[in-house]
Design an enzyme around this catalytic site. Structure first.
Site, PDB file in Angstrom:
ATOM      1  N   GLU A  55       6.801  35.092   2.793  1.00  0.00           N
ATOM      2  CA  GLU A  55       7.441  33.830   3.196  1.00  0.00           C
ATOM      3  C   GLU A  55       7.472  32.830   2.043  1.00  0.00           C
ATOM      4  O   GLU A  55       8.468  32.131   1.839  1.00  0.00           O
ATOM      5  CB  GLU A  55       6.704  33.199   4.388  1.00  0.00           C
ATOM      6  CG  GLU A  55       6.616  34.093   5.592  1.00  0.00           C
ATOM      7  CD  GLU A  55       5.366  34.975   5.610  1.00  0.00           C
ATOM      8  OE1 GLU A  55       5.023  35.467   6.697  1.00  0.00           O
ATOM      9  OE2 GLU A  55       4.722  35.171   4.558  1.00  0.00           O
ATOM     10  N   CYS A  86       2.163  29.482   3.687  1.00  0.00           N
ATOM     11  CA  CYS A  86       3.571  29.850   3.847  1.00  0.00           C
ATOM     12  C   CYS A  86       4.323  28.847   4.715  1.00  0.00           C
ATOM     13  O   CYS A  86       5.484  28.536   4.447  1.00  0.00           O
ATOM     14  CB  CYS A  86       3.675  31.249   4.426  1.00  0.00           C
ATOM     15  SG  CYS A  86       3.093  32.522   3.281  1.00  0.00           S
TER      16      CYS A  86
END
Length: 156
Positions: A55, A86
Site C-alpha cells: 500500500e 500504510c
C-alpha cells in the site's frame, strides 16, 4: 467498471506474485475514477525490509504521478487492511477511498509473533478518523477471506 471484489481479486493475484518473488504476500493497486488500474505493487520486503508494504508503495507512486484533486477520486485496493503506516501513506497521498479484503485483526492471527510482521492493533479507520480529511473505507470482505488467507498459509 468492475466491482470491489473484482479489484480485490486482482490485489490477491499481486499478493501471490509477491510471495512467489520472495516477498511478503500482500498486494495493492490504485483504481482511477473511470475504473482503470493505474498503479499496482506487491510487498517489497526483500529490498525495503519493513517499510516496503504494498500500500505504501502504491501511495508513494500515486503521489509522485498524480495531483491531489485527482487522487481524491481514486481508490486504493489492497488484499489486507493497511497498517497505520500504510493508512497514513494513503491519507497523505490524498487518496479518497480505500477497499481492503482481510482485517488487520485476522492478519495478526495468521502472523502471530513473527518478527517480520508484528501487526499493530490499530485499524485503518482509527487512523483516518484522526485526520482532517475524510477517507472512505470499505472492508473487510468475508466472502474473500479464504482466497486471501491462502497466500499466507505456511508463510509465517
Amino acid at each position: 467498471m468492475r466491482s470491489d471484489t473484482d479489484y480485490l481479486r486482482l490485489a490477491v493475484e499481486i499478493a501471490a506474485q509477491s510471495r512467489a518473488s520472495g516477498n511478503h504476500p500482500f498486494g495493492a493497486l490504485l483504481v482511477g475514477p473511470d475504473g482503470d488500474v493505474l498503479i499496482s505493487s506487491g510487498n517489497t520486503f526483500a529490498q525495503d525490509r519493513g517499510v516496503g508494504h504494498a500500500e505504501t508503495n502504491v501511495a508513494r507512486a500515486a503521489a509522485r504521478q498524480y495531483e491531489p484533486a485527482f487522487l481524491e477520486r481514486c481508490t486504493l485496493v489492497t488484499s489486507v487492511e493497511p497498517c497505520c503506516m500504510c493508512a497514513g501513506a494513503c491519507y497523505w497521498a490524498g487518496i479518497g477511498t480505500l477497499v481492503y479484503g482481510l482485517s488487520e485483526k485476522r492478519l495478526a492471527e495468521l502472523t502471530g509473533d513473527n518478527p517480520e510482521n508484528l501487526t499493530l492493533d490499530l485499524s485503518c479507520r482509527e487512523v483516518f478518523a484522526a485526520g482532517r480529511r475524510k477517507v472512505a473505507v470499505r472492508g473487510p470482505f468475508p466472502e474473500l477471506e479464504e482466497e486471501i488467507v491462502e497466500d499466507h498459509r505456511g508463510f509465517w
